[in-house]
Design an enzyme around this catalytic site. Structure first.
Site, PDB file in Angstrom:
ATOM      1  N   PHE B 131       0.720  -1.192   0.082  1.00  0.00           N
ATOM      2  CA  PHE B 131       0.277  -0.358   0.072  1.00  0.00           C
ATOM      3  C   PHE B 131       0.524   1.156   0.212  1.00  0.00           C
ATOM      4  O   PHE B 131       2.014   1.266   0.588  1.00  0.00           O
ATOM      5  CB  PHE B 131      -1.265  -0.331   1.201  1.00  0.00           C
ATOM      6  CG  PHE B 131      -2.034   1.092   1.032  1.00  0.00           C
ATOM      7  CD1 PHE B 131      -2.841   0.902   0.159  1.00  0.00           C
ATOM      8  CD2 PHE B 131      -1.814   2.154   1.979  1.00  0.00           C
ATOM      9  CE1 PHE B 131      -3.592   2.229  -0.260  1.00  0.00           C
ATOM     10  CE2 PHE B 131      -3.129   3.385   2.413  1.00  0.00           C
ATOM     11  CZ  PHE B 131      -3.704   2.923   0.717  1.00  0.00           C
ATOM     12  N   ASP B 207       1.995  -5.707   7.825  1.00  0.00           N
ATOM     13  CA  ASP B 207       0.346  -4.545   8.095  1.00  0.00           C
ATOM     14  C   ASP B 207      -0.807  -4.840   8.221  1.00  0.00           C
ATOM     15  O   ASP B 207      -1.196  -5.795   6.672  1.00  0.00           O
ATOM     16  CB  ASP B 207       1.003  -3.073   7.417  1.00  0.00           C
ATOM     17  CG  ASP B 207      -0.129  -2.392   6.856  1.00  0.00           C
ATOM     18  OD1 ASP B 207      -1.255  -2.671   7.630  1.00  0.00           O
ATOM     19  OD2 ASP B 207      -0.585  -1.557   6.383  1.00  0.00           O
ATOM     20  N   TYR B 232     -11.443   0.828  10.508  1.00  0.00           N
ATOM     21  CA  TYR B 232     -12.554   1.070   9.948  1.00  0.00           C
ATOM     22  C   TYR B 232     -13.234  -0.048   8.613  1.00  0.00           C
ATOM     23  O   TYR B 232     -13.626   0.303   8.064  1.00  0.00           O
ATOM     24  CB  TYR B 232     -12.088   2.611   9.700  1.00  0.00           C
ATOM     25  CG  TYR B 232     -11.069   2.746   8.722  1.00  0.00           C
ATOM     26  CD1 TYR B 232     -10.965   2.817   7.305  1.00  0.00           C
ATOM     27  CD2 TYR B 232     -10.081   3.574   9.399  1.00  0.00           C
ATOM     28  CE1 TYR B 232      -9.815   2.901   6.531  1.00  0.00           C
ATOM     29  CE2 TYR B 232      -8.700   3.581   8.645  1.00  0.00           C
ATOM     30  CZ  TYR B 232      -9.117   3.763   7.389  1.00  0.00           C
ATOM     31  OH  TYR B 232      -7.799   4.855   6.205  1.00  0.00           O
ATOM     32  N   LYS B 233     -11.864  -1.518   8.223  1.00  0.00           N
ATOM     33  CA  LYS B 233     -12.356  -1.369   7.313  1.00  0.00           C
ATOM     34  C   LYS B 233     -13.081  -3.103   8.010  1.00  0.00           C
ATOM     35  O   LYS B 233     -14.461  -2.918   8.373  1.00  0.00           O
ATOM     36  CB  LYS B 233     -11.372  -2.324   6.045  1.00  0.00           C
ATOM     37  CG  LYS B 233     -10.418  -1.175   6.072  1.00  0.00           C
ATOM     38  CD  LYS B 233      -8.736  -1.688   5.636  1.00  0.00           C
ATOM     39  CE  LYS B 233      -8.178  -0.603   4.605  1.00  0.00           C
ATOM     40  NZ  LYS B 233      -8.432  -0.063   4.136  1.00  0.00           N
ATOM     41  N   ARG B 381     -12.108  -4.034  -7.186  1.00  0.00           N
ATOM     42  CA  ARG B 381     -11.936  -5.100  -6.125  1.00  0.00           C
ATOM     43  C   ARG B 381     -13.654  -5.485  -5.821  1.00  0.00           C
ATOM     44  O   ARG B 381     -14.191  -4.251  -5.498  1.00  0.00           O
ATOM     45  CB  ARG B 381     -11.788  -4.073  -4.933  1.00  0.00           C
ATOM     46  CG  ARG B 381     -10.060  -3.758  -5.237  1.00  0.00           C
ATOM     47  CD  ARG B 381      -9.583  -3.186  -3.736  1.00  0.00           C
ATOM     48  NE  ARG B 381      -9.874  -2.097  -3.142  1.00  0.00           N
ATOM     49  CZ  ARG B 381      -9.354  -1.871  -2.015  1.00  0.00           C
ATOM     50  NH1 ARG B 381      -8.454  -1.762  -1.329  1.00  0.00           N
ATOM     51  NH2 ARG B 381      -9.813  -0.563  -1.230  1.00  0.00           N
TER      52      ARG B 381
END
Lengths: 420, 420
Positions: B131, B207, B232-233, B381
């Site tokens: 990322f 991560d 938050y995912k 995605r």
């Protein structure tokens, strides 16, 4: 002698009295701790419901664009800017005060290191009496730089001119000060002090934690270099609400800080491994922000949009003058020591009083609904927030304090209270 | 051929189907973007009301103690710990993923610099396909260290063994990887990869942004060194909710990071200018946290407390297997390229598919209520969140995609879609 009737008359004539209704304050409480956590704007509940139920719940991921979540740090920064004398696109609301101070100090050190005539400077100055987290953050940063930077702690604010003069002054890269001291409420003359710092070839970073929304601040007029501050005190943004950082236009091109998260990238959604910083204040961001807490900052800022800082300042000084006067009239026989300056030009929006049993006395005050707070050593702090503090609040607070002191109605904890 | 009836039968037999009622999902939407922003637990609205109206509004400053605000990062960390295979007092929920990665990488670099046999190592390894914010943060940190650290970007995850072997491997201080790749959904074998990294004398930072709550993670069992991640995912903490950082017990004593705010101090309220770090995971904190956003993380974690990760994983794989099978059955004639591994052991909880007009196709899907997202280049995605995604959702999503592709019912934007 001042009477309660006098106080009521002051309230009746107060042009800011109408603002109090915008805040949710519990019954039976006189809240003099808005310098630690600002009171709740009533609008915050509905705003939270909108963000949580409609924006998060219904619109889901789309709200990053449709509800403007991405732009919140910049948009709130622009709402905050006039409160601190900043221009548009010079402030973002993001991260914590400590993290923002790290960014500002790192950027200032790098600017000096890149400056042909100042690259050898290795001293960072602050006050020993600065808010400890600022000192810790500076130590944390300097400890990771390998060129021998050192942090110099002034024993007194009045030692600054000497520290900036002569040979010693030529070693100073950055001076990092808190505009209004958290413990004493003493305020620096930002314009004059910044000029002294610049005259020595150093850069000036100001922490506005106890200034933003509390006293007039004119960052650009003072020619300051960087500033950080807090939204959860006088700005009433909510518990732990994200902090702010100011970088003036004139430093934007040179501004570089180590926390280069994707929100500082020129094209965050291009997902390129090569880093390219965005132009402007966006460089002071880092990563994804806590949207619910961030959004609530707007409720506090909206109220500031309806009032003039001059009116707030006038009432703030009137409230703290009244508090000092009533203390002297009613509590004169007790071992109270005023540590906040009497001179208006040197006073923030709080009054701090030392008492040998300060911790115990503050606990007794809180138990009776007068909420101030306590800071080591022996300091009782009383914050005056003109948007929701009345003159009668001040009267009542002093009467409760007088009663507690007259009757020694507090529980001394030998471990907490060192009698001096 | 799989039928919609087959999907309904799977839903009827799904032991997790009952969880969906705990989430507020809008009508007419099939939400396959929980890998970007998790759906809203219904409990969040009432929890926000409690924090805002009662804790902030009524109890004001006292809530730092009475409502446990100070303890939230640790308490939530302990709730999160079992989800990632961490022990008690090894995780705090705080700051952002990017800031936490900065802390972890700085700490790992310092541990290696302090290690007699490894002090000369100057290479940090990550993937070019990591990322981007992780890469930017590493560059940001390394740019401020003056001993010539360099970031090495692997062209492929499969290049890691070579990069760790021989002379080159002896220069590697830290390997920093994202467990499940944000773009492809490919998952590393954390245990085997950590062992390879350790065998080369390097430290492993993971991560978990796309892992926590999405796939089984066993940090301590894998003997990982540090980890960070996002709430938050898949954990459904709310937009931009604070992130987490894990430091295993065995590294606590040596753990040091540069963001030494007052929340990392042994006695934050003693207000001492001398810095003294607290023992334990508290060293991974920094400054005051956004309480409202932070408190809402608990609503998502509470749901995870009611389900077994094995059940979540089984359904996640069943959903993504179904999605892949339906794509092949119904969209075979279209230029779709699956870039997520078919092997279960290598797959996270998303499926990524490239299409020459991926951006346009995803916009068409979203317009018809099937919400996935798009990542450069050409990648659509689709995230599968077993707590609230049904098998019928998968069926319907593929049918909408099929219809869009069969009828070319999307608007190509020449600037966005480079036809390959």
């Amino acid at each position: 002698m001042t009477t309660e009737q006098d106080c009521l008359a002051l309230d009746a004539a107060d042009p800011l009295a109408a603002q109090r209704v915008q805040f949710a304050l519990p019954d039976g409480v006189i809240y003099l701790d808005g310098n630690s956590l600002g009171a709740r704007p009533k609008a915050s509940l509905q705003r939270a419901q909108q963000v949580i139920a409609a924006e998060w719940g219904d619109d889901l991921i789309r709200s990053w664009n449709t509800a403007g979540w991405y732009d919140l740090p910049r948009r709130l920064g622009n709402l905050l800017a006039p409160i601190v004398g900043a221009a548009a696109d010079e402030v973002v609301v993001t991260d914590t005060t400590s993290v923002n101070l790290f960014k500002a100090l790192a950027a200032a050190i790098k600017m000096q290191a890149d400056h042909p005539g100042r690259a050898g400077r290795r001293v960072i100055i602050t006050e020993r009496d600065n808010f400890p987290s600022d000192i810790y953050m500076a130590e944390g940063l300097l400890g990771w730089l390998e060129r021998g930077y050192q942090l110099k702690l002034l024993e007194s604010w009045s030692d600054l001119p000497a520290a900036l003069s002569g040979e010693a002054g030529q070693q100073v890269a950055v001076v990092m000060l808190t505009h209004v001291n958290y413990r004493t409420g003493r305020m620096f003359d930002m314009t004059a002090t910044t000029a002294q710092i610049h005259a020595a070839g150093a850069l000036a970073i100001w922490d506005l934690a106890h200034s933003a929304g509390a006293v007039p601040v004119a960052l650009n007029a003072a020619n300051a270099d960087f500033a950080v501050g807090c939204t959860y005190k006088y700005l009433n943004g909510g518990p732990g609400s994200p902090a702010f950082i100011w970088v003036p236009q004139r430093h934007h091109a040179q501004f570089a800080q180590p926390l280069t998260g994707w929100w500082t990238h020129r094209q965050p959604f291009a997902m390129q491994p090569a880093y390219a910083p965005v132009a402007g204040i966006g460089r002071a961001l880092c990563g994804t922000q806590p949207v619910v807490s961030l959004a609530l900052v707007e409720c506090g800022l909206e109220i500031f949009g309806q009032v003039a800082m001059a009116a707030l300042r006038a009432k703030s000084l009137a409230l703290s003058d009244l508090f000092i006067a009533l203390l002297e009239e009613h509590c004169a026989g007790h071992p109270l020591e005023l540590i906040t300056p009497r001179a208006h030009a040197e006073r923030g929006s709080q009054v701090s009083v030392m008492h040998p049993h300060g911790y115990a006395v503050m606990q007794a005050l809180i138990a009776r609904g007068v909420i101030g707070d306590y800071r080591e050593p022996q300091v009782m702090r009383f914050g005056f927030t003109p948007l929701y503090t009345s003159y009668q609040d001040v009267w009542r607070a002093v009467m409760v304090l007088k009663d507690i002191l007259d009757r020694s109605d507090y529980q001394v904890d030998a471990k907490r209270d060192a009698v001096t």
